[in-house]
Design a protein around this motif. Structure first.
Motif, PDB file in Angstrom:
ATOM      1  N   ALA A 111      29.699 -35.880  22.791  1.00 51.89           N
ATOM      2  CA  ALA A 111      28.314 -35.723  23.298  1.00 51.89           C
ATOM      3  C   ALA A 111      28.010 -34.541  24.019  1.00 51.89           C
ATOM      4  O   ALA A 111      27.274 -34.318  24.734  1.00 51.89           O
ATOM      5  N   ARG A 112      29.097 -33.540  23.870  1.00 51.53           N
ATOM      6  CA  ARG A 112      28.921 -32.184  24.394  1.00 51.53           C
ATOM      7  C   ARG A 112      27.544 -31.490  24.286  1.00 51.53           C
ATOM      8  O   ARG A 112      27.021 -30.889  24.889  1.00 51.53           O
ATOM      9  N   ARG A 113      27.141 -31.305  22.876  1.00 53.72           N
ATOM     10  CA  ARG A 113      26.088 -30.739  22.476  1.00 53.72           C
ATOM     11  C   ARG A 113      25.321 -31.857  21.635  1.00 53.72           C
ATOM     12  O   ARG A 113      25.693 -32.377  20.701  1.00 53.72           O
ATOM     13  N   LYS A 114      23.935 -31.998  22.102  1.00 51.00           N
ATOM     14  CA  LYS A 114      23.021 -33.071  21.446  1.00 51.00           C
ATOM     15  C   LYS A 114      22.090 -32.620  20.385  1.00 51.00           C
ATOM     16  O   LYS A 114      21.572 -33.335  19.417  1.00 51.00           O
ATOM     17  N   SER A 115      21.823 -31.106  20.232  1.00 49.67           N
ATOM     18  CA  SER A 115      21.001 -30.477  19.210  1.00 49.67           C
ATOM     19  C   SER A 115      21.531 -29.047  19.256  1.00 49.67           C
ATOM     20  O   SER A 115      22.283 -28.614  20.166  1.00 49.67           O
ATOM     21  N   GLY A 116      20.848 -28.198  18.260  1.00 52.23           N
ATOM     22  CA  GLY A 116      21.265 -27.110  18.329  1.00 52.23           C
ATOM     23  C   GLY A 116      20.979 -26.454  17.006  1.00 52.23           C
ATOM     24  O   GLY A 116      20.551 -27.272  15.870  1.00 52.23           O
ATOM     25  N   SER A 117      21.479 -25.198  16.806  1.00 54.54           N
ATOM     26  CA  SER A 117      21.036 -24.635  15.196  1.00 54.54           C
ATOM     27  C   SER A 117      22.501 -24.811  14.468  1.00 54.54           C
ATOM     28  O   SER A 117      23.410 -25.349  14.775  1.00 54.54           O
ATOM     29  N   LEU A 118      22.314 -24.365  13.146  1.00 49.76           N
ATOM     30  CA  LEU A 118      23.409 -24.400  12.434  1.00 49.76           C
ATOM     31  C   LEU A 118      23.381 -23.319  11.389  1.00 49.76           C
ATOM     32  O   LEU A 118      22.458 -22.791  11.246  1.00 49.76           O
ATOM     33  N   GLY A 119      24.806 -22.968  11.084  1.00 50.07           N
ATOM     34  CA  GLY A 119      24.896 -21.814  10.169  1.00 50.07           C
ATOM     35  C   GLY A 119      26.125 -21.894   9.364  1.00 50.07           C
ATOM     36  O   GLY A 119      27.137 -22.635   9.720  1.00 50.07           O
ATOM     37  N   ILE A 120      26.528 -20.603   8.440  1.00 48.19           N
ATOM     38  CA  ILE A 120      27.966 -20.675   7.775  1.00 48.19           C
ATOM     39  C   ILE A 120      28.596 -19.899   8.908  1.00 48.19           C
ATOM     40  O   ILE A 120      28.273 -19.056   9.553  1.00 48.19           O
ATOM     41  N   TYR A 121      29.886 -20.316   8.691  1.00 48.58           N
ATOM     42  CA  TYR A 121      31.028 -19.805   9.729  1.00 48.58           C
ATOM     43  C   TYR A 121      31.928 -19.254   8.875  1.00 48.58           C
ATOM     44  O   TYR A 121      32.473 -19.935   7.644  1.00 48.58           O
ATOM     45  N   MET A 122      32.431 -18.115   9.299  1.00 42.37           N
ATOM     46  CA  MET A 122      33.669 -17.674   8.447  1.00 42.37           C
ATOM     47  C   MET A 122      34.749 -16.886   9.317  1.00 42.37           C
ATOM     48  O   MET A 122      34.432 -16.443  10.496  1.00 42.37           O
ATOM     49  N   GLN A 123      36.010 -17.074   9.060  1.00 39.60           N
ATOM     50  CA  GLN A 123      37.173 -16.615   9.950  1.00 39.60           C
ATOM     51  C   GLN A 123      38.026 -15.874   9.195  1.00 39.60           C
ATOM     52  O   GLN A 123      38.543 -16.668   8.163  1.00 39.60           O
ATOM     53  N   VAL A 124      38.453 -14.786   9.471  1.00 42.22           N
ATOM     54  CA  VAL A 124      39.311 -13.974   8.740  1.00 42.22           C
ATOM     55  C   VAL A 124      40.303 -13.513   9.971  1.00 42.22           C
ATOM     56  O   VAL A 124      40.005 -12.626  10.818  1.00 42.22           O
ATOM     57  N   VAL A 125      41.700 -13.810   9.603  1.00 42.23           N
ATOM     58  CA  VAL A 125      42.739 -13.213  10.515  1.00 42.23           C
ATOM     59  C   VAL A 125      42.661 -11.699  10.486  1.00 42.23           C
ATOM     60  O   VAL A 125      42.533 -11.053   9.464  1.00 42.23           O
ATOM     61  N   GLU A 126      42.931 -11.224  11.912  1.00 46.85           N
ATOM     62  CA  GLU A 126      42.964  -9.787  12.164  1.00 46.85           C
ATOM     63  C   GLU A 126      43.718  -9.079  10.910  1.00 46.85           C
ATOM     64  O   GLU A 126      44.868  -9.464  10.655  1.00 46.85           O
ATOM     65  N   ASP A 127      43.218  -7.690  10.666  1.00 45.05           N
ATOM     66  CA  ASP A 127      43.983  -6.893   9.744  1.00 45.05           C
ATOM     67  C   ASP A 127      44.088  -7.494   8.239  1.00 45.05           C
ATOM     68  O   ASP A 127      44.863  -6.992   7.527  1.00 45.05           O
ATOM     69  N   ASN A 128      43.218  -8.384   7.964  1.00 43.26           N
ATOM     70  CA  ASN A 128      43.081  -9.110   6.612  1.00 43.26           C
ATOM     71  C   ASN A 128      41.644  -8.873   6.091  1.00 43.26           C
ATOM     72  O   ASN A 128      40.813  -8.576   6.801  1.00 43.26           O
ATOM     73  N   SER A 129      41.522  -9.357   4.803  1.00 43.23           N
ATOM     74  CA  SER A 129      40.312  -9.326   4.350  1.00 43.23           C
ATOM     75  C   SER A 129      40.091 -10.419   3.424  1.00 43.23           C
ATOM     76  O   SER A 129      40.881 -11.123   2.892  1.00 43.23           O
ATOM     77  N   ALA A 130      38.736 -10.866   3.143  1.00 42.66           N
ATOM     78  CA  ALA A 130      38.549 -12.098   2.219  1.00 42.66           C
ATOM     79  C   ALA A 130      37.067 -11.790   1.616  1.00 42.66           C
ATOM     80  O   ALA A 130      36.163 -11.136   2.077  1.00 42.66           O
ATOM     81  N   VAL A 131      37.023 -12.576   0.399  1.00 47.16           N
ATOM     82  CA  VAL A 131      35.694 -12.495  -0.209  1.00 47.16           C
ATOM     83  C   VAL A 131      35.405 -13.955  -0.189  1.00 47.16           C
ATOM     84  O   VAL A 131      36.008 -14.821  -0.846  1.00 47.16           O
ATOM     85  N   PHE A 132      34.185 -14.638   0.208  1.00 44.69           N
ATOM     86  CA  PHE A 132      33.731 -15.732   0.370  1.00 44.69           C
ATOM     87  C   PHE A 132      32.779 -15.945  -0.797  1.00 44.69           C
ATOM     88  O   PHE A 132      31.726 -15.038  -0.777  1.00 44.69           O
ATOM     89  N   TRP A 133      32.628 -16.995  -1.560  1.00 46.95           N
ATOM     90  CA  TRP A 133      31.372 -17.425  -2.280  1.00 46.95           C
ATOM     91  C   TRP A 133      30.812 -18.502  -1.655  1.00 46.95           C
ATOM     92  O   TRP A 133      31.706 -19.619  -1.335  1.00 46.95           O
ATOM     93  N   PHE A 134      29.391 -18.777  -1.575  1.00 42.04           N
ATOM     94  CA  PHE A 134      28.748 -20.015  -1.199  1.00 42.04           C
ATOM     95  C   PHE A 134      27.665 -20.338  -2.130  1.00 42.04           C
ATOM     96  O   PHE A 134      27.208 -19.617  -2.862  1.00 42.04           O
ATOM     97  N   ASP A 135      27.463 -21.665  -2.365  1.00 41.06           N
ATOM     98  CA  ASP A 135      26.538 -22.260  -3.343  1.00 41.06           C
ATOM     99  C   ASP A 135      26.199 -23.809  -3.119  1.00 41.06           C
ATOM    100  O   ASP A 135      26.725 -24.453  -2.086  1.00 41.06           O
ATOM    101  N   ASN A 136      24.903 -24.002  -3.410  1.00 42.59           N
ATOM    102  CA  ASN A 136      24.544 -25.444  -3.195  1.00 42.59           C
ATOM    103  C   ASN A 136      24.528 -25.835  -1.814  1.00 42.59           C
ATOM    104  O   ASN A 136      25.056 -26.951  -1.552  1.00 42.59           O
ATOM    105  N   PHE A 137      23.560 -25.311  -0.735  1.00 36.43           N
ATOM    106  CA  PHE A 137      23.645 -25.495   0.509  1.00 36.43           C
ATOM    107  C   PHE A 137      22.506 -26.867   0.455  1.00 36.43           C
ATOM    108  O   PHE A 137      21.382 -26.596  -0.020  1.00 36.43           O
TER     109      PHE A 137
END
Length: 142
Positions: A111-137
């Motif tokens: 019950a810490r947050r009852k409302s708020g915004s939402l979005g896409i979250y990405m996390q890449v470990v330091e000194d690395n790289s990545a390509v993400f694909w997103f679809d059908n939201f």
């Protein structure tokens, strides 16, 4: 999705297809959702749910510069690390369900947050790289 007329998003169903298309290290890339993020920013609170390229998922709460780990899974055979995955969240009041490829993988009340915004979250470990694909939201307020 952000606040509409000053009101945060409360109850919802949400899904998205995602794929790690490229990653410099197998355990370096994760993606998913940030949800019920405060209108005042990260410091005032937000949840995250994400899956990682090495086939595990995590749920955390962030506030005042600190991460509170809610759940970190072991390897999940429901996650297809080299293919598309559909992740989803159902939120009703303080109750949440989390799905991966239409399988419920975790359920909680918080019950810490009852409302708020939402979005896409990405996390890449330091000194690395990545390509993400997103679809059908998909999003449905409840």
């Amino acid at each position: 999705a952000d606040f509409y007329r000053g009101f945060g998003i409360k109850d919802f169903d949400l899904y998205m297809d995602l794929k790690v298309a490229e990653s410099s290290a197998f355990d370096a890339a994760c993606a998913g959702f940030v949800f019920r993020k405060s209108s005042l920013g990260w410091e005032d609170g937000a949840y995250v749910f994400f899956i990682c390229h090495d086939a595990h998922f995590e749920i955390h709460y962030y506030q005042n510069g600190k991460w509170d780990t809610i759940f970190v899974s072991e390897y999940q055979d429901v996650i297809r690390s080299l293919d598309w995955n559909r992740i989803g969240i159902g939120a009703r009041g303080d109750h949440f369900t989390f799905t991966i490829n239409n399988v419920m993988v975790f359920e909680m009340s918080d019950a810490r947050r009852k409302s708020g915004s939402l979005g896409i979250y990405m996390q890449v470990v330091e000194d690395n790289s990545a390509v993400f694909w997103f679809d059908n939201f998909g999003f449905q307020s409840r």
